[in-house]
Design a protein around this motif. Structure first.
Motif, PDB file in Angstrom:
ATOM      1  N   VAL A 288     -16.318 -18.454  38.395  1.00 36.34           N
ATOM      2  CA  VAL A 288     -16.428 -19.915  38.411  1.00 36.34           C
ATOM      3  C   VAL A 288     -15.254 -20.549  37.673  1.00 36.34           C
ATOM      4  CG1 VAL A 288     -17.800 -21.880  37.631  1.00 36.34           C
ATOM      5  CG2 VAL A 288     -18.934 -19.913  38.653  1.00 36.34           C
ATOM      6  N   ILE A 289     -14.925 -20.020  36.514  1.00 36.08           N
ATOM      7  CA  ILE A 289     -13.806 -20.567  35.737  1.00 36.08           C
ATOM      8  C   ILE A 289     -12.494 -20.479  36.512  1.00 36.08           C
ATOM      9  CG2 ILE A 289     -12.387 -20.209  33.672  1.00 36.08           C
ATOM     10  CD1 ILE A 289     -15.000 -19.325  32.255  1.00 36.08           C
TER      11      ILE A 289
ATOM     12  N   VAL B 143     -11.957 -20.735  39.659  1.00 33.25           N
ATOM     13  CA  VAL B 143     -11.825 -21.615  40.831  1.00 33.25           C
ATOM     14  C   VAL B 143     -12.216 -23.062  40.544  1.00 33.25           C
ATOM     15  CG1 VAL B 143     -12.269 -19.677  42.384  1.00 33.25           C
ATOM     16  CG2 VAL B 143     -14.175 -21.150  41.693  1.00 33.25           C
ATOM     17  N   VAL B 144     -12.643 -23.360  39.318  1.00 33.25           N
ATOM     18  CA  VAL B 144     -13.239 -24.665  39.058  1.00 33.25           C
ATOM     19  C   VAL B 144     -12.244 -25.821  39.212  1.00 33.25           C
ATOM     20  CG1 VAL B 144     -12.807 -24.711  36.553  1.00 33.25           C
ATOM     21  CG2 VAL B 144     -14.829 -25.855  37.490  1.00 33.25           C
ATOM     22  N   GLU B 145     -10.958 -25.592  38.978  1.00 31.95           N
ATOM     23  CA  GLU B 145     -10.002 -26.691  39.104  1.00 31.95           C
ATOM     24  C   GLU B 145      -9.852 -27.145  40.553  1.00 31.95           C
ATOM     25  OE1 GLU B 145      -6.272 -26.394  37.208  1.00 31.95           O
ATOM     26  OE2 GLU B 145      -7.097 -25.855  35.251  1.00 31.95           O
ATOM     27  N   ARG B 146      -9.909 -26.234  41.496  1.00 27.00           N
ATOM     28  CA  ARG B 146      -9.796 -26.637  42.903  1.00 27.00           C
ATOM     29  C   ARG B 146     -11.146 -26.783  43.590  1.00 27.00           C
ATOM     30  NH1 ARG B 146     -10.183 -22.057  46.070  1.00 27.00           N
ATOM     31  NH2 ARG B 146      -9.875 -20.063  45.020  1.00 27.00           N
ATOM     32  N   MET B 147     -12.221 -26.305  42.936  1.00 30.92           N
ATOM     33  CA  MET B 147     -13.572 -26.469  43.479  1.00 30.92           C
ATOM     34  C   MET B 147     -14.514 -26.928  42.370  1.00 30.92           C
ATOM     35  SD  MET B 147     -14.171 -23.377  46.229  1.00 30.92           S
ATOM     36  CE  MET B 147     -13.614 -22.046  45.164  1.00 30.92           C
ATOM     37  N   PRO B 148     -14.285 -28.129  41.835  1.00 27.56           N
ATOM     38  CA  PRO B 148     -15.108 -28.603  40.711  1.00 27.56           C
ATOM     39  C   PRO B 148     -16.589 -28.684  41.043  1.00 27.56           C
ATOM     40  CG  PRO B 148     -13.815 -30.394  41.659  1.00 27.56           C
ATOM     41  CD  PRO B 148     -13.290 -29.134  42.246  1.00 27.56           C
ATOM     42  N   GLU B 149     -16.904 -28.895  42.330  1.00 29.84           N
ATOM     43  CA  GLU B 149     -18.313 -28.981  42.709  1.00 29.84           C
ATOM     44  C   GLU B 149     -19.037 -27.655  42.506  1.00 29.84           C
ATOM     45  OE1 GLU B 149     -16.007 -27.515  46.145  1.00 29.84           O
ATOM     46  OE2 GLU B 149     -15.767 -29.199  44.758  1.00 29.84           O
TER      47      GLU B 149
ATOM     48  N   LEU C 279     -16.332 -12.325  27.715  1.00 29.88           N
ATOM     49  CA  LEU C 279     -15.717 -13.185  28.726  1.00 29.88           C
ATOM     50  C   LEU C 279     -14.214 -12.961  28.828  1.00 29.88           C
ATOM     51  CD1 LEU C 279     -16.514 -15.428  30.730  1.00 29.88           C
ATOM     52  CD2 LEU C 279     -16.009 -17.088  28.950  1.00 29.88           C
ATOM     53  N   PHE C 280     -13.562 -12.770  27.707  1.00 25.99           N
ATOM     54  CA  PHE C 280     -12.113 -12.603  27.692  1.00 25.99           C
ATOM     55  C   PHE C 280     -11.684 -11.145  27.710  1.00 25.99           C
ATOM     56  CE2 PHE C 280     -12.692 -16.843  25.713  1.00 25.99           C
ATOM     57  CZ  PHE C 280     -12.027 -17.579  26.674  1.00 25.99           C
ATOM     58  N   GLY C 281     -12.615 -10.232  27.879  1.00 26.02           N
ATOM     59  CA  GLY C 281     -12.281  -8.830  28.021  1.00 26.02           C
ATOM     60  C   GLY C 281     -11.956  -8.108  26.734  1.00 26.02           C
ATOM     61  N   TYR C 282     -12.195  -8.754  25.593  1.00 27.45           N
ATOM     62  CA  TYR C 282     -11.946  -8.090  24.317  1.00 27.45           C
ATOM     63  C   TYR C 282     -12.919  -6.931  24.122  1.00 27.45           C
ATOM     64  CZ  TYR C 282     -11.235  -7.429  19.311  1.00 27.45           C
ATOM     65  OH  TYR C 282     -10.966  -6.883  18.075  1.00 27.45           O
ATOM     66  N   GLU C 283     -14.162  -7.147  24.559  1.00 26.49           N
ATOM     67  CA  GLU C 283     -15.168  -6.090  24.575  1.00 26.49           C
ATOM     68  C   GLU C 283     -15.460  -5.763  26.039  1.00 26.49           C
ATOM     69  OE1 GLU C 283     -16.381  -4.400  22.178  1.00 26.49           O
ATOM     70  OE2 GLU C 283     -15.803  -5.556  20.388  1.00 26.49           O
ATOM     71  N   THR C 284     -15.133  -4.568  26.461  1.00 23.37           N
ATOM     72  CA  THR C 284     -15.331  -4.203  27.867  1.00 23.37           C
ATOM     73  C   THR C 284     -16.755  -3.764  28.167  1.00 23.37           C
ATOM     74  OG1 THR C 284     -14.547  -1.961  27.386  1.00 23.37           O
ATOM     75  CG2 THR C 284     -12.921  -3.558  28.188  1.00 23.37           C
ATOM     76  N   ASN C 285     -17.476  -3.376  27.143  1.00 16.00           N
ATOM     77  CA  ASN C 285     -18.875  -2.989  27.313  1.00 16.00           C
ATOM     78  C   ASN C 285     -19.774  -3.998  26.608  1.00 16.00           C
ATOM     79  OD1 ASN C 285     -18.255  -0.488  28.662  1.00 16.00           O
ATOM     80  ND2 ASN C 285     -17.662   0.329  26.661  1.00 16.00           N
ATOM     81  N   GLY C 286     -20.982  -4.137  27.117  1.00 17.52           N
ATOM     82  CA  GLY C 286     -21.924  -5.060  26.500  1.00 17.52           C
ATOM     83  C   GLY C 286     -22.323  -4.593  25.109  1.00 17.52           C
ATOM     84  N   PRO C 287     -22.767  -5.514  24.251  1.00 20.07           N
ATOM     85  CA  PRO C 287     -23.183  -5.143  22.899  1.00 20.07           C
ATOM     86  C   PRO C 287     -24.432  -4.250  22.928  1.00 20.07           C
ATOM     87  CG  PRO C 287     -23.821  -7.396  23.382  1.00 20.07           C
ATOM     88  CD  PRO C 287     -22.958  -6.949  24.516  1.00 20.07           C
ATOM     89  N   LEU C 288     -24.570  -3.431  21.895  1.00 17.74           N
ATOM     90  CA  LEU C 288     -25.754  -2.590  21.774  1.00 17.74           C
ATOM     91  C   LEU C 288     -26.962  -3.455  21.436  1.00 17.74           C
ATOM     92  CD1 LEU C 288     -24.238   0.334  19.669  1.00 17.74           C
ATOM     93  CD2 LEU C 288     -24.770   0.355  22.122  1.00 17.74           C
ATOM     94  N   PRO C 289     -28.164  -3.023  21.813  1.00 15.73           N
ATOM     95  CA  PRO C 289     -29.374  -3.799  21.488  1.00 15.73           C
ATOM     96  C   PRO C 289     -29.476  -4.136  20.000  1.00 15.73           C
ATOM     97  CG  PRO C 289     -29.918  -2.077  23.050  1.00 15.73           C
ATOM     98  CD  PRO C 289     -28.481  -1.850  22.650  1.00 15.73           C
ATOM     99  N   ALA C 290     -29.083  -3.213  19.131  1.00 13.16           N
ATOM    100  CA  ALA C 290     -29.156  -3.457  17.689  1.00 13.16           C
ATOM    101  C   ALA C 290     -28.220  -4.593  17.273  1.00 13.16           C
ATOM    102  CB  ALA C 290     -28.817  -2.182  16.918  1.00 13.16           C
ATOM    103  N   GLU C 291     -27.071  -4.683  17.917  1.00 13.06           N
ATOM    104  CA  GLU C 291     -26.128  -5.757  17.616  1.00 13.06           C
ATOM    105  C   GLU C 291     -26.701  -7.103  18.021  1.00 13.06           C
ATOM    106  OE1 GLU C 291     -21.788  -4.853  18.481  1.00 13.06           O
ATOM    107  OE2 GLU C 291     -22.766  -3.278  19.651  1.00 13.06           O
ATOM    108  N   ILE C 292     -27.322  -7.139  19.192  1.00 14.26           N
ATOM    109  CA  ILE C 292     -27.926  -8.382  19.677  1.00 14.26           C
ATOM    110  C   ILE C 292     -29.072  -8.802  18.771  1.00 14.26           C
ATOM    111  CG2 ILE C 292     -29.304  -9.372  21.551  1.00 14.26           C
ATOM    112  CD1 ILE C 292     -27.553  -7.854  23.513  1.00 14.26           C
TER     113      ILE C 292
END
Length: 214
Positions: A118-119, A121-127, A182-195
């Motif tokens: 979404v991010i 394409v949003v400038e050319r497809m704001p809808e 979102l920015f790819g700094y973490e390629t894997n999701g956080p562990l349940p304990a972290e959340i």
């Protein structure tokens, strides 16, 4: 009369759930492998194993396909959230359950990929961006705000602006998690304990500010 009955039992064009699922499955594979911008309706036709005319009966554009893919999963999630936000008498416990579900969902590969799309394409497809926000984040904030209204009414929370409070809790629950993904700094999701650690801190801070006043 038998011909009339046969016609009434026949699935109307664009309403066959099996065919719709077949198309959406093909579109999902294409979007994941090629990306939204690079993908074409011809690619979806090949991946789904349907004719182009059949595809256009169900979806007029790849934007519609993308929106439909998100909507299906989003409805399942929203229904679960409605079930969680049902007891205003115990906001700390409820917010912990909700916050863990929220942070887990927001940091998932599927949601991160959708937000990136979404991010991009949003400038050319704001809808498309507006639709994504209204049916997702804005709707979720509305559900949480309504829960806070109910909690304020029974005296378990104290706040003047429940919509602002809902936005604040969403940010607290996902603090330090979403942007890394979102920015790819973490390629894997956080562990349940972290959340859980993140959400426990968010609930503690939130209740300190909005818990019932003596």
């Amino acid at each position: 009369m038998s011909q009339t009955l046969e016609r009434s039992e026949r699935t109307a064009a664009g309403e066959n759930p099996v065919k719709r699922r077949q198309i959406l499955s093909g579109a999902q594979k294409v979007f994941v492998s090629m990306g939204f911008d690079a993908a074409s309706m011809d690619d979806v036709v090949r991946a789904a194993g349907v004719s182009k005319s059949t595809l256009y009966v169900y979806f007029r554009s790849k934007e519609e396909l993308f929106t439909a893919l998100i909507a299906e999963e989003r409805e399942r999630y929203m229904n679960e959230v409605i079930g969680i936000l049902a007891d205003p008498s115990r906001p700390a416990e409820t917010l912990r359950i909700y916050g863990i579900k929220l942070a887990t969902k927001m940091s998932s590969t599927e949601v991160v990929r959708a937000q990136r799309t979404v991010i991009s394409v949003v400038e050319r497809m704001p809808e498309l961006g507006a639709s994504f926000y209204e049916s997702g984040p804005k709707r979720a904030i509305g559900l949480l705000s309504s829960y806070f209204d109910a909690a304020v009414a029974v005296g378990t929370l104290a706040m003047e602006d429940t919509e602002l409070a809902a936005k604040q809790f969403v940010e607290l629950a996902s603090a330090g998690i979403l942007r890394c993904r979102l920015f790819g700094y973490e390629t894997n999701g956080p562990l349940p304990a972290e959340i859980e650690r993140n959400v426990d801190s968010a609930v503690k801070l939130f209740m300190a500010g909005y818990g019932p006043k003596p």
